[in-house]
Design an enzyme around this catalytic site. Structure first.
Site, PDB file in Angstrom:
ATOM      1  N   HIS A  65       1.495   5.392  -1.716  1.00 47.19           N
ATOM      2  CA  HIS A  65       1.113   6.562  -2.524  1.00 47.19           C
ATOM      3  C   HIS A  65       2.386   7.216  -3.063  1.00 47.19           C
ATOM      4  CE1 HIS A  65      -3.059   6.490  -1.044  1.00 47.19           C
ATOM      5  NE2 HIS A  65      -2.509   6.074   0.080  1.00 47.19           N
ATOM      6  N   ASN A  74      -5.143   7.200  -6.211  1.00 45.19           N
ATOM      7  CA  ASN A  74      -5.890   8.431  -5.871  1.00 45.19           C
ATOM      8  C   ASN A  74      -5.121   9.688  -6.256  1.00 45.19           C
ATOM      9  OD1 ASN A  74      -4.026   7.918  -3.784  1.00 45.19           O
ATOM     10  ND2 ASN A  74      -5.267   8.990  -2.259  1.00 45.19           N
ATOM     11  N   HIS A  89     -10.636   1.148   1.147  1.00 42.90           N
ATOM     12  CA  HIS A  89     -10.489   2.106   2.242  1.00 42.90           C
ATOM     13  C   HIS A  89     -11.769   1.914   3.052  1.00 42.90           C
ATOM     14  CE1 HIS A  89      -9.253   5.880   4.298  1.00 42.90           C
ATOM     15  NE2 HIS A  89     -10.519   5.764   4.680  1.00 42.90           N
ATOM     16  N   HIS A 118       0.860  -1.207   0.000  1.00 42.87           N
ATOM     17  CA  HIS A 118       0.000   0.000   0.000  1.00 42.87           C
ATOM     18  C   HIS A 118       0.888   1.247   0.000  1.00 42.87           C
ATOM     19  CE1 HIS A 118      -3.923   2.050   1.428  1.00 42.87           C
ATOM     20  NE2 HIS A 118      -3.065   3.009   1.106  1.00 42.87           N
ATOM     21  N   LYS A 144      -9.405  -0.466  -6.408  1.00 45.59           N
ATOM     22  CA  LYS A 144      -9.488   0.165  -5.091  1.00 45.59           C
ATOM     23  C   LYS A 144     -10.823   0.861  -4.896  1.00 45.59           C
ATOM     24  CE  LYS A 144      -7.995   1.790  -1.166  1.00 45.59           C
ATOM     25  NZ  LYS A 144      -6.821   2.533  -0.748  1.00 45.59           N
ATOM     26  N   HIS A 194      -4.993  -0.843   5.386  1.00 40.66           N
ATOM     27  CA  HIS A 194      -4.640  -0.088   6.597  1.00 40.66           C
ATOM     28  C   HIS A 194      -5.666  -0.289   7.718  1.00 40.66           C
ATOM     29  CE1 HIS A 194      -7.446   2.701   4.788  1.00 40.66           C
ATOM     30  NE2 HIS A 194      -6.567   3.366   4.075  1.00 40.66           N
ATOM     31  N   ASP A 202       1.074   2.396   3.681  1.00 37.80           N
ATOM     32  CA  ASP A 202       0.241   3.572   3.431  1.00 37.80           C
ATOM     33  C   ASP A 202       1.080   4.838   3.522  1.00 37.80           C
ATOM     34  OD1 ASP A 202      -1.969   5.137   2.836  1.00 37.80           O
ATOM     35  OD2 ASP A 202      -2.751   5.111   4.878  1.00 37.80           O
TER      36      ASP A 202
HETATM   37  C1  NCD Z   1      -3.938   8.821   2.012  1.00 36.31           C
HETATM   38  C2  NCD Z   1      -3.445   9.876   1.030  1.00 36.31           C
HETATM   39  O1  NCD Z   1      -2.956  10.919   1.468  1.00 36.31           O
HETATM   40  O2  NCD Z   1      -3.506   9.644  -0.178  1.00 36.31           O
HETATM   41  N1  NCD Z   1      -4.048   9.432   3.313  1.00 36.31           N
HETATM   42  C3  NCD Z   1      -4.118   8.796   4.509  1.00 36.31           C
HETATM   43  O3  NCD Z   1      -4.299   9.456   5.508  1.00 36.31           O
HETATM   44  N2  NCD Z   1      -3.980   7.480   4.606  1.00 36.31           N
HETATM   45  C4  NCD Z   1      -5.222   8.247   1.514  1.00 36.31           C
HETATM   46  C5  NCD Z   1      -5.603   6.941   2.162  1.00 36.31           C
HETATM   47  O4  NCD Z   1      -4.841   5.977   2.125  1.00 36.31           O
HETATM   48  O5  NCD Z   1      -6.704   6.847   2.718  1.00 36.31           O
HETATM   49 ZN    ZN Z   2      -3.436   4.958   1.446  1.00 37.99          ZN
HETATM   50 ZN    ZN Z   3      -7.127   4.826   2.697  1.00 44.25          ZN
END
Ligand code: NCD
Ligand code: ZN
Ligand code: ZN
Length: 347
Positions: free
Chosen positions: A15, A41, A136, A13, A99, A174, A247
């Site tokens: 970003h 995202n 999520h 996971h 997702k 998460h 995450d």
């Molecule tokens: C994530 C993001 O910033 O893209 N933020 C978070 O607090 N985990 C989005 C997500 O994973 O829900």
């Molecule tokens: Zn995330």
């Molecule tokens: Zn998330």
């Protein structure tokens, strides 16, 4: 000084964002992990196989020379997802999973799904074609307390969906609660869950430690101590349904330290050290490799990485902040402190 050698881990996971931010953050993940599930995202979100393929190429351009790393792409589900494009993208090896962001649940989720009832044909196609659904898992209704949103999602959305689609495979991303862990465990033949370092290390007091702590704010939000303890048990107990997913979610410092600060903890620079601290404190280092390097590939039907890495219990100083070219600064987990473990230079 303790030391641990294990198969090169994966992060299920992540970003990476895009542009200058992606250039800065990608090397941290690519150096430490063999593969990563890449969250879709972006703005606009990654909703088609063509967009995912292009995004994968942009990520690969940020992987340092000589580093072997594979991004695994995901499709951002909306009320209007094209099931045929998703299935074709999966067959072509572009999409590993799809997702589900409930609309307005988290960062860049405005285009998310307003109700799973609206995407049943897509979910049916995913079940038929073995495409995992990553969630999520939070309800968004204003009357539900922010600390209860995950447990309510497990009960009101996920459990009925599992009953309705017996072949659907699901990763609850998460997880932050005892209830989330219990649902995953009860359905472990076709469910998995990622667990972040911050939810293993901290309870919700960390949000208010001597004052308001924006860099501890993520979604789902940190929970009570009893949940942290349940998650530590899940992660370190060797059960195959629980695996590493950081995450890591970078946001610029000025956007977190703001009137309405962004949600997300940037953990990529210290992720393995943070997890190792948890396993060391729980006297569970022998189970680390299962969590970090075996259970995730097992769920996704992939072979574990062959390469081995060694980490030693030698503290490393972590930078106060990390510059993103022309865009601002990032504050990582453990910033200005030391990470308790580091990779053995010889490994
Ligand atoms: C994530 C993001 O910033 O893209 N933020 C978070 O607090 N985990 C989005 C997500 O994973 O829900
Ligand atoms: Zn995330
Ligand atoms: Zn998330």
């Amino acid at each position: 000084m303790r030391s641990l050698t294990f198969r090169r881990p994966d992060d299920w996971h992540v970003h990476f964002r895009d542009g200058a931010m992606m250039q800065t953050v990608t090397p941290y993940t690519a150096r430490a992990f063999g593969r990563a599930i890449v969250m879709p995202n972006l703005s606009p979100p990654v909703t088609s196989a063509a967009m995912a393929d292009a995004y994968r190429a942009r990520i690969m351009a940020c992987v340092p020379e000589g580093v072997s790393f594979t991004p695994l792409m995901t499709c951002y589900l909306t009320d209007h997802t094209d099931a045929a494009d998703l299935v074709a993208g999966h067959k072509a090896g572009i999409f590993t999973a799809a997702k589900l962001y409930p609309a307005h649940a988290t960062t860049n989720s405005a285009h998310g799904v307003t109700s799973v009832d609206h995407i049943m044909p897509v979910l049916e196609a995913m079940a038929e074609n073995g495409i995992p659904l990553l969630t999520h898992g939070e309800v968004t209704r204003a009357e539900v307390d922010i600390f209860d949103r995950e447990a309510r999602f497990a009960e009101e959305v996920l459990a009925p969906l599992l009953a309705r689609l017996p072949k659907l495979r699901v990763v609850m991303e998460h997880i932050t609660t005892e209830e989330g862990a219990a649902l995953v465990r009860a359905n472990s033949a076709r469910m998995g869950a990622t667990i972040t370092p911050q939810h293993l290390l901290y309870n919700r007091n960390a949000l208010f430690q001597g004052g308001l702590r924006p860099h501890m704010y993520c979604l789902p939000i940190l929970k009570r101590e009893r949940h942290r303890l349940a998650l530590r048990k899940a992660a370190t107990g060797g059960e195959t349904c629980f695996f590493l997913g950081t995450d890591t979610a970078p946001h610029m410092r000025h956007l977190k330290e703001a009137d309405c600060g962004c949600a997300g903890v940037f953990s990529a620079p210290v992720a393995i050290a943070a997890y190792l601290q948890v396993f060391a404190d729980e006297n569970a280092l022998p189970n680390f490799e299962a969590f970090a390097s075996l259970n995730g590939p097992g769920f996704y039907g992939l072979a574990p990485n062959e390469a081995r890495v060694t980490y030693v219990e030698r503290p490393a100083r972590i930078a106060q902040e990390i510059e993103v070219d022309g865009a601002g600064k990032l504050v990582s987990l453990f910033a200005g402190e030391s990470a308790p473990w580091s990779e053995d230079a010889a490994s």
